[in-house]
Design a protein around this motif. Structure first.
Motif, mmCIF file in Angstrom:
data_model
loop_
_atom_site.group_PDB
_atom_site.id
_atom_site.type_symbol
_atom_site.label_atom_id
_atom_site.label_comp_id
_atom_site.label_asym_id
_atom_site.label_seq_id
_atom_site.Cartn_x
_atom_site.Cartn_y
_atom_site.Cartn_z
ATOM 1 N N ALA A 1 -8.477 -7.018 0.782
ATOM 2 C CA ALA A 1 -7.569 -5.943 1.183
ATOM 3 C C ALA A 1 -6.162 -6.176 0.644
ATOM 4 C CB ALA A 1 -7.537 -5.821 2.708
ATOM 5 N N ARG A 2 -5.747 -7.426 0.504
ATOM 6 C CA ARG A 2 -4.410 -7.753 0.034
ATOM 7 C C ARG A 2 -4.290 -7.682 -1.494
ATOM 8 N NH1 ARG A 2 -1.070 -9.631 3.795
ATOM 9 N NH2 ARG A 2 0.354 -10.433 2.245
ATOM 10 N N SER A 3 -5.388 -7.464 -2.192
ATOM 11 C CA SER A 3 -5.353 -7.470 -3.660
ATOM 12 C C SER A 3 -4.644 -6.235 -4.210
ATOM 13 C CB SER A 3 -6.781 -7.534 -4.217
ATOM 14 O OG SER A 3 -7.434 -6.299 -4.030
ATOM 15 N N SER A 4 -4.099 -6.376 -5.412
ATOM 16 C CA SER A 4 -3.417 -5.245 -6.045
ATOM 17 C C SER A 4 -4.415 -4.141 -6.384
ATOM 18 C CB SER A 4 -2.653 -5.701 -7.290
ATOM 19 O OG SER A 4 -3.532 -6.297 -8.211
ATOM 20 N N ALA A 5 -5.676 -4.502 -6.658
ATOM 21 C CA ALA A 5 -6.695 -3.486 -6.930
ATOM 22 C C ALA A 5 -6.929 -2.619 -5.692
ATOM 23 C CB ALA A 5 -8.006 -4.145 -7.373
ATOM 24 N N SER A 6 -6.968 -3.245 -4.512
ATOM 25 C CA SER A 6 -7.146 -2.478 -3.276
ATOM 26 C C SER A 6 -5.952 -1.560 -3.031
ATOM 27 C CB SER A 6 -7.321 -3.413 -2.082
ATOM 28 O OG SER A 6 -8.553 -4.081 -2.164
ATOM 29 N N ALA A 7 -4.764 -2.065 -3.297
ATOM 30 C CA ALA A 7 -3.563 -1.246 -3.105
ATOM 31 C C ALA A 7 -3.577 -0.056 -4.057
ATOM 32 C CB ALA A 7 -2.309 -2.089 -3.312
ATOM 33 N N SER A 8 -3.971 -0.275 -5.301
ATOM 34 C CA SER A 8 -4.043 0.822 -6.279
ATOM 35 C C SER A 8 -5.083 1.851 -5.857
ATOM 36 C CB SER A 8 -4.387 0.285 -7.666
ATOM 37 O OG SER A 8 -3.354 -0.535 -8.135
ATOM 38 N N PHE A 9 -6.251 1.379 -5.423
ATOM 39 C CA PHE A 9 -7.306 2.287 -4.972
ATOM 40 C C PHE A 9 -6.830 3.095 -3.767
ATOM 41 C CE2 PHE A 9 -10.980 3.259 -2.278
ATOM 42 C CZ PHE A 9 -11.692 4.055 -3.154
ATOM 43 N N PHE B 1 0.815 -1.219 0.000
ATOM 44 C CA PHE B 1 0.000 0.000 0.000
ATOM 45 C C PHE B 1 0.850 1.271 0.000
ATOM 46 C CE2 PHE B 1 -3.204 -2.975 0.583
ATOM 47 C CZ PHE B 1 -4.453 -2.396 0.590
ATOM 48 N N GLY B 2 2.162 1.125 0.039
ATOM 49 C CA GLY B 2 3.039 2.285 -0.045
ATOM 50 C C GLY B 2 3.523 2.817 1.282
ATOM 51 N N TRP B 3 3.530 1.973 2.329
ATOM 52 C CA TRP B 3 4.008 2.420 3.640
ATOM 53 C C TRP B 3 5.469 2.809 3.546
ATOM 54 C CZ3 TRP B 3 6.537 -0.797 7.794
ATOM 55 C CH2 TRP B 3 6.651 -0.087 8.992
ATOM 56 N N HIS B 4 5.781 3.992 4.050
ATOM 57 C CA HIS B 4 7.152 4.489 4.066
ATOM 58 C C HIS B 4 7.780 4.326 5.454
ATOM 59 C CE1 HIS B 4 10.552 6.993 2.837
ATOM 60 N NE2 HIS B 4 10.488 7.499 4.051
ATOM 61 N N GLY B 5 7.025 4.668 6.508
ATOM 62 C CA GLY B 5 7.570 4.565 7.857
ATOM 63 C C GLY B 5 6.793 5.373 8.866
ATOM 64 N N LYS B 6 7.527 5.979 9.817
ATOM 65 C CA LYS B 6 6.932 6.749 10.913
ATOM 66 C C LYS B 6 7.792 7.979 11.168
ATOM 67 C CE LYS B 6 5.191 2.574 13.174
ATOM 68 N NZ LYS B 6 3.766 2.775 12.964
ATOM 69 N N ARG B 7 7.166 8.998 11.781
ATOM 70 C CA ARG B 7 7.921 10.195 12.191
ATOM 71 C C ARG B 7 7.465 10.615 13.575
ATOM 72 N NH1 ARG B 7 9.095 13.880 6.843
ATOM 73 N NH2 ARG B 7 10.079 12.177 5.711
ATOM 74 N N PHE B 8 8.468 10.962 14.390
ATOM 75 C CA PHE B 8 8.209 11.400 15.754
ATOM 76 C C PHE B 8 8.901 12.741 15.946
ATOM 77 C CE2 PHE B 8 8.715 6.715 15.750
ATOM 78 C CZ PHE B 8 7.398 6.360 16.019
ATOM 79 N N ALA C 1 3.372 12.610 17.165
ATOM 80 C CA ALA C 1 3.813 11.394 16.489
ATOM 81 C C ALA C 1 2.925 11.132 15.280
ATOM 82 C CB ALA C 1 3.764 10.212 17.449
ATOM 83 N N HIS C 2 3.567 10.738 14.203
ATOM 84 C CA HIS C 2 2.871 10.406 12.954
ATOM 85 C C HIS C 2 3.105 8.922 12.697
ATOM 86 C CE1 HIS C 2 2.342 14.702 12.276
ATOM 87 N NE2 HIS C 2 3.605 14.838 12.624
ATOM 88 N N PRO C 3 2.109 8.085 13.035
ATOM 89 C CA PRO C 3 2.322 6.645 12.999
ATOM 90 C C PRO C 3 2.417 6.041 11.607
ATOM 91 C CG PRO C 3 0.061 7.127 13.588
ATOM 92 C CD PRO C 3 0.798 8.440 13.563
ATOM 93 N N LEU C 4 1.832 6.705 10.631
ATOM 94 C CA LEU C 4 1.782 6.122 9.293
ATOM 95 C C LEU C 4 2.170 7.156 8.242
ATOM 96 C CD1 LEU C 4 -1.567 4.171 9.738
ATOM 97 C CD2 LEU C 4 0.743 3.196 9.693
ATOM 98 N N VAL C 5 3.389 7.029 7.736
ATOM 99 C CA VAL C 5 3.848 7.856 6.630
ATOM 100 C C VAL C 5 3.779 6.979 5.385
ATOM 101 C CG1 VAL C 5 5.744 9.212 5.670
ATOM 102 C CG2 VAL C 5 5.372 9.169 8.151
ATOM 103 N N PHE C 6 3.053 7.449 4.372
ATOM 104 C CA PHE C 6 2.862 6.680 3.140
ATOM 105 C C PHE C 6 3.361 7.456 1.935
ATOM 106 C CE2 PHE C 6 0.292 3.985 5.702
ATOM 107 C CZ PHE C 6 0.199 2.774 5.020
ATOM 108 N N GLU C 7 3.543 6.724 0.846
ATOM 109 C CA GLU C 7 4.012 7.292 -0.408
ATOM 110 C C GLU C 7 2.860 7.337 -1.406
ATOM 111 O OE1 GLU C 7 7.058 5.724 -3.731
ATOM 112 O OE2 GLU C 7 7.915 5.932 -1.718
ATOM 113 N N LYS C 8 2.692 8.497 -2.060
ATOM 114 C CA LYS C 8 1.693 8.662 -3.112
ATOM 115 C C LYS C 8 2.222 8.074 -4.427
ATOM 116 C CE LYS C 8 -0.398 12.896 -1.366
ATOM 117 N NZ LYS C 8 -0.718 14.296 -1.682
ATOM 118 N N PRO C 9 1.353 7.897 -5.418
ATOM 119 C CA PRO C 9 1.823 7.374 -6.711
ATOM 120 C C PRO C 9 2.948 8.196 -7.332
ATOM 121 C CG PRO C 9 -0.565 7.297 -6.629
ATOM 122 C CD PRO C 9 -0.108 8.037 -5.389
ATOM 123 N N ASP C 10 2.989 9.510 -7.047
ATOM 124 C CA ASP C 10 4.045 10.349 -7.622
ATOM 125 C C ASP C 10 5.344 10.305 -6.801
ATOM 126 O OD1 ASP C 10 3.585 11.903 -5.360
ATOM 127 O OD2 ASP C 10 2.837 13.640 -6.463
#
Length: 188
Positions: free
Chosen positions: A103-111, A58-65, A71-80
């Motif tokens: 939820a594990r499908s590639s379609a869900s990850a893309s959405f 799903f593009g999880w990058h990490g966390k920031r404190f 605290a930012h528990p979920l840092v994610f990456e956008k398509p760009d």
């Protein structure tokens, strides 16, 4: 011990039994609150948990404190490729847990990746606290909106292993965090 622990974590990240991963986790010292401050790149530690590989898909990058209160528990990456803080309260966790295969499908990850604008926040979504877990008082992140506590142990000064302890799961999900020397900027 740090170099040996780092090597062992790298081995576990290739996949392991939950008993081996927990033996490693339990052998490590507590993480301090001061150690947590910073930007961290995350990766799963596969043990057969239902979340193994899902966050990365799903593009999880990490966390920031920033502080113990910010605290930012979920840092994610956008398509760009840009990064954003995800608001965990906007995740349909009940649906994810009830329909794991979907939820594990590639379609869900893309959405998910295309919906990042609706899931983003600028506000902190967690706090850091010292909590006793598995007999050790250690730095932990308490989510504001979900029944989740991430509990950390120190692999080294710039590497952590975390246990995502979530109500409803028999076993926590394990993940690694490595400090980012030059954190990527967030999408403004």
């Amino acid at each position: 011990m740090s170099a040996d622990a780092e090597k062992r974590l790298e081995e576990l990240e290739q996949g392991s039994s939950s008993s081996d991963a927990w033996a490693f986790y339990d052998s490590l010292p507590a993480a301090s609150l001061e150690q947590m401050i910073g930007a961290w790149r995350g990766s799963g530690v596969p043990t057969g948990h239902v979340f193994d590989g899902m966050l990365e898909e799903f593009g999880w990058h990490g966390k920031r404190f920033e502080t113990t209160e910010i605290a930012h528990p979920l840092v994610f990456e956008k398509p760009d490729g840009s990064l954003f803080y995800l608001n965990p309260a906007r995740l349909p966790m009940g649906m994810v847990l009830d329909h794991v295969d979907l939820a594990r499908s590639s379609a869900s990850a893309s959405f998910f990746r295309l919906s990042s604008g609706m899931l983003a926040t600028k506000d902190p979504q967690a706090r850091l606290r010292m909590i006793e877990y598995r007999g050790v008082v250690t730095a932990s992140m308490v989510y504001d909106a979900l029944p989740i506590i991430d509990v950390f142990r120190a692999v080294g000064p710039d590497t952590l292993i975390g246990a995502m302890d979530m109500r409803g799961f028999e076993q926590p999900f394990l993940f690694a965090l490595r400090r980012e020397a030059s954190p990527a900027p967030l999408d403004a």
